[in-house]
Write a protein that holds these residues in place. Sequence first.
Motif, PDB file in Angstrom:
ATOM      1  N   GLN A 173       0.808  -1.222   0.000  1.00 42.15           N
ATOM      2  CA  GLN A 173       0.000   0.000   0.000  1.00 42.15           C
ATOM      3  C   GLN A 173       0.839   1.270   0.000  1.00 42.15           C
ATOM      4  O   GLN A 173       0.345   2.344  -0.349  1.00 42.15           O
ATOM      5  CB  GLN A 173      -0.921  -0.001   1.228  1.00 42.15           C
ATOM      6  CG  GLN A 173      -1.950  -1.121   1.213  1.00 42.15           C
ATOM      7  CD  GLN A 173      -2.654  -1.302   2.542  1.00 42.15           C
ATOM      8  OE1 GLN A 173      -2.560  -0.457   3.434  1.00 42.15           O
ATOM      9  NE2 GLN A 173      -3.355  -2.419   2.696  1.00 42.15           N
ATOM     10  N   LYS A 177       6.978   1.431  -1.420  1.00 41.35           N
ATOM     11  CA  LYS A 177       6.965  -0.016  -1.632  1.00 41.35           C
ATOM     12  C   LYS A 177       7.950  -0.776  -0.747  1.00 41.35           C
ATOM     13  O   LYS A 177       8.623  -1.705  -1.190  1.00 41.35           O
ATOM     14  CB  LYS A 177       7.219  -0.340  -3.113  1.00 41.35           C
ATOM     15  CG  LYS A 177       6.052   0.079  -4.009  1.00 41.35           C
ATOM     16  CD  LYS A 177       4.807  -0.764  -3.709  1.00 41.35           C
ATOM     17  CE  LYS A 177       3.590  -0.367  -4.523  1.00 41.35           C
ATOM     18  NZ  LYS A 177       2.940   0.855  -4.065  1.00 41.35           N
ATOM     19  N   GLU A 204      -0.168  -1.643  -6.201  1.00 43.49           N
ATOM     20  CA  GLU A 204      -0.483  -2.344  -4.963  1.00 43.49           C
ATOM     21  C   GLU A 204      -0.799  -3.820  -5.207  1.00 43.49           C
ATOM     22  O   GLU A 204      -0.293  -4.695  -4.505  1.00 43.49           O
ATOM     23  CB  GLU A 204      -1.669  -1.674  -4.275  1.00 43.49           C
ATOM     24  CG  GLU A 204      -2.068  -2.356  -2.973  1.00 43.49           C
ATOM     25  CD  GLU A 204      -3.212  -1.652  -2.260  1.00 43.49           C
ATOM     26  OE1 GLU A 204      -3.854  -2.288  -1.401  1.00 43.49           O
ATOM     27  OE2 GLU A 204      -3.476  -0.463  -2.576  1.00 43.49           O
ATOM     28  N   ASN A 208       1.593  -6.880  -3.901  1.00 49.02           N
ATOM     29  CA  ASN A 208       1.032  -7.837  -2.951  1.00 49.02           C
ATOM     30  C   ASN A 208       1.113  -9.264  -3.497  1.00 49.02           C
ATOM     31  O   ASN A 208       1.453 -10.209  -2.773  1.00 49.02           O
ATOM     32  CB  ASN A 208      -0.419  -7.479  -2.647  1.00 49.02           C
ATOM     33  CG  ASN A 208      -1.003  -8.337  -1.545  1.00 49.02           C
ATOM     34  OD1 ASN A 208      -0.690  -8.157  -0.362  1.00 49.02           O
ATOM     35  ND2 ASN A 208      -1.850  -9.283  -1.911  1.00 49.02           N
TER      36      ASN A 208
END
Length: 265
Positions: A173, A177, A204, A208
């Motif tokens: 988020q 990073k 994002e 992830n």
Amino acid sequence: MVGMAEFSSHQLFFFFLLLALLPIATRGSESLLYQQCEKNFTQNDKLQENINNVLLDMVAKSSLQGYAISSYATNTCESVYGVTRCEPDMSVKECSSCITRAAQKIRTTCPDSAESRIWYDNCFLHYDTNNFIGKADKSYAVVWFSFYAAANPKAFEQALGELMGEVIAETAQGRKKFGYGENYANEIKLTVYGMAQCTRDLGERECNECLETGLEIMTDLCKDQVGCRLFGSSCAIRYEIYKFSSFTSTDDGAAAAPAPSPSIF
């Protein structure tokens, strides 16, 4: 013990090294972990020029901002794309030095490769003629793991899972990073420290995705071990039972004065 193996369930290749729990090495002592030279070509001066321009741009950008996202195109030749990543607690000068070394090394060892990756202990460089910018590259990873297993694996796994869930969310988020945190496991009187980082071209979701895949790999390969590091193309993850980084999640990432941009040729 050092070896190579194919981890078919993830279609990834791994380079394994045992990592003893030793104090952090001083900056400037970066060691070459692994490199890959792919998509060999011959007699293409234009492509060589584009690769050289991307490498020079990545070195210059890394010396200014501590990372790089780069591309170079001409009408008569394939475009070349590149990224760099440095450990988050490195100064811009240290990052510049590491990326310069990586660029020099990759041109020496992969002189006719249209795609190359090179991992040092504290930085990473990747270029390719395929546009990988913004995409999670889960093709390759370098993994280090500790000699030592947790005395209470169940409690350690719970503490680690809680910590890395928070660290991965912070990383994916965040604008920069990367994330860093710690979790004290009262049951085993032990603090676990963790860090995650993605290349800054990722959004994002992509970040992830890379980190979740990396954590799954670490869970398989480093099960019950008290220390593990994964160096991927698009992301990196680490956890230890000692404080291995001077970075904290409250750092604003303010850089020191930019390092001069050295020549790599």
